[in-house]
Design an enzyme around this catalytic site. Structure first.
Site, PDB file in Angstrom:
ATOM      1  N   LYS A 225       0.829  -1.214   0.000  1.00  0.00           N
ATOM      2  CA  LYS A 225       0.000   0.000   0.000  1.00  0.00           C
ATOM      3  C   LYS A 225       0.860   1.261   0.000  1.00  0.00           C
ATOM      4  CE  LYS A 225      -3.742   0.078   2.453  1.00  0.00           C
ATOM      5  NZ  LYS A 225      -4.955   0.390   3.211  1.00  0.00           N
TER       6      LYS A 225
ATOM      7  N   MET B  92     -13.147   2.030  -1.834  1.00  0.00           N
ATOM      8  CA  MET B  92     -13.336   0.929  -0.896  1.00  0.00           C
ATOM      9  C   MET B  92     -11.996   0.378  -0.395  1.00  0.00           C
ATOM     10  SD  MET B  92     -16.465   1.304  -0.827  1.00  0.00           S
ATOM     11  CE  MET B  92     -17.354  -0.022  -0.041  1.00  0.00           C
ATOM     12  N   ARG B  93     -11.233   1.260   0.242  1.00  0.00           N
ATOM     13  CA  ARG B  93      -9.894   0.906   0.666  1.00  0.00           C
ATOM     14  C   ARG B  93      -9.556   1.763   1.893  1.00  0.00           C
ATOM     15  NH1 ARG B  93      -6.221  -1.878  -2.014  1.00  0.00           N
ATOM     16  NH2 ARG B  93      -7.622  -2.226  -3.753  1.00  0.00           N
TER      17      ARG B  93
ATOM     18  N   ASN C 211     -14.603  11.569   3.812  1.00  0.00           N
ATOM     19  CA  ASN C 211     -15.221  10.354   3.271  1.00  0.00           C
ATOM     20  C   ASN C 211     -16.728  10.433   3.454  1.00  0.00           C
ATOM     21  OD1 ASN C 211     -15.382   7.603   2.310  1.00  0.00           O
ATOM     22  ND2 ASN C 211     -15.679   6.962   4.431  1.00  0.00           N
TER      23      ASN C 211
ATOM     24  N   HIS D 269     -20.120   7.960   3.931  1.00  0.00           N
ATOM     25  CA  HIS D 269     -20.423   6.580   4.332  1.00  0.00           C
ATOM     26  C   HIS D 269     -21.937   6.426   4.482  1.00  0.00           C
ATOM     27  CE1 HIS D 269     -19.680   2.662   6.069  1.00  0.00           C
ATOM     28  NE2 HIS D 269     -20.575   2.950   6.994  1.00  0.00           N
TER      29      HIS D 269
HETATM   30  C1  GAR Z   1     -21.708   5.374  -1.675  1.00  0.00           C
HETATM   31  O1  GAR Z   1     -22.988   4.993  -1.290  1.00  0.00           O
HETATM   32  C2  GAR Z   1     -20.817   5.576  -0.474  1.00  0.00           C
HETATM   33  O2  GAR Z   1     -21.512   6.026   0.644  1.00  0.00           O
HETATM   34  C3  GAR Z   1     -20.264   4.199  -0.268  1.00  0.00           C
HETATM   35  O3  GAR Z   1     -20.011   3.713  -1.568  1.00  0.00           O
HETATM   36  C4  GAR Z   1     -21.025   4.225  -2.429  1.00  0.00           C
HETATM   37  C5  GAR Z   1     -20.371   4.688  -3.710  1.00  0.00           C
HETATM   38  O4  GAR Z   1     -21.359   5.024  -4.647  1.00  0.00           O
HETATM   39  N1  GAR Z   1     -19.072   4.222   0.539  1.00  0.00           N
HETATM   40  C6  GAR Z   1     -18.777   3.317   1.465  1.00  0.00           C
HETATM   41  O5  GAR Z   1     -19.470   2.352   1.690  1.00  0.00           O
HETATM   42  C7  GAR Z   1     -17.500   3.587   2.235  1.00  0.00           C
HETATM   43  N2  GAR Z   1     -17.382   2.765   3.386  1.00  0.00           N
HETATM   44  P1  GAR Z   1     -20.983   5.769  -5.991  1.00  0.00           P
HETATM   45  O6  GAR Z   1     -19.807   5.010  -6.615  1.00  0.00           O
HETATM   46  O7  GAR Z   1     -22.213   5.662  -6.837  1.00  0.00           O
HETATM   47  O8  GAR Z   1     -20.603   7.184  -5.661  1.00  0.00           O
END
Ligand code: GAR
Length: 205
Positions: A84, A109-110, A126, A128
């Site tokens: 990383k 997602m990292r 971020n 969430h």
């Molecule tokens: C979003 O809903 C965001 O909240 C989530 O990924 C999705 C991305 O959607 N993030 C997480 O779960 C982080 N832990 P998108 O690619 O359509 O923007």
């Protein structure tokens, strides 16, 4: 190509009039939040420009959206790096070169590592899909539905070394009494797109 040039000219014009903040958006998947942010910049609802898209999944749909907005993109395959720290060094070099003011994780997602945090701590946020600190992790909505939750929500927070930790900046709740995770995702994303733009606007003001 024409789109890229037009976008660059628009950005230059914008810079001449206003001091546009330079955003980097990190995403791994679809990129609807990326699009909401890029569109808000294009419409002048955000005094900012998306100066860099960072994606860790070659072929992800967000890359098409990035190309449509003419946004400079760094897409990498984490498996091509020994660790990383190595790919984060490359990311930091790209952020520095692009003069980034604020990093917006949008479905990246990292877990952010010490190299990136060391360079940009306090300037990484971020989004969430839960009311943190409840339901951290990659399956927040599915976990909440399985738990029988009746009030769902979205959180925007500063990023630190903990999973979905860091000081909370904004939250918005919505009621839902059913048991369909896809519907919760749909309702949540409408809120995400508004809340992310509003929150970035406040932070850069
Ligand atoms: C979003 O809903 C965001 O909240 C989530 O990924 C999705 C991305 O959607 N993030 C997480 O779960 C982080 N832990 P998108 O690619 O359509 O923007």
């Amino acid at each position: 190509m024409t789109h890229v040039i037009l976008n660059a000219v628009k950005n230059l014009k914008g810079l001449a009039v206003k001091n546009l903040k330079r955003l980097a958006v990190f995403a791994s998947g679809s990129g609807t939040n990326f699009e909401a942010i890029a569109q808000a910049c294009a419409d002048g609802r955000l005094d900012a420009q998306v100066a860099l898209l960072v994606c860790d999944v070659p072929g992800a749909k967000v890359l098409e959206r990035g190309a449509r907005f003419g946004v400079q993109t760094f897409c990498f395959n984490p498996r091509a790096y020994a660790c990383k720290a190595d790919f984060e060094k490359e990311i930091v070099a790209r952020l520095d070169a692009a003069g980034i003011d604020l990093v917006c994780l949008a479905g990246y997602m990292r877990i952010v590592g010490e190299v990136l945090l060391g360079a940009y701590r306090g300037r990484i946020i971020n989004i969430h899909p839960s009311l943190l600190p409840a339901f951290k992790g990659a399956h927040a909505v599915e976990d909440a539905v399985a738990y029988g939750v009746k009030v769902y929500g979205i959180t925007i927070h500063y990023v630190d070394e903990t999973l979905d930790g860091g000081r909370i900046i904004a939250q918005r709740a919505f009621p839902y009494e059913g048991n369909d995770p896809a519907e919760v995702h749909r309702l949540g994303q409408v809120i995400e797109h508004q809340l992310y733009v509003e929150t970035i606007a406040k932070l850069i003001r």
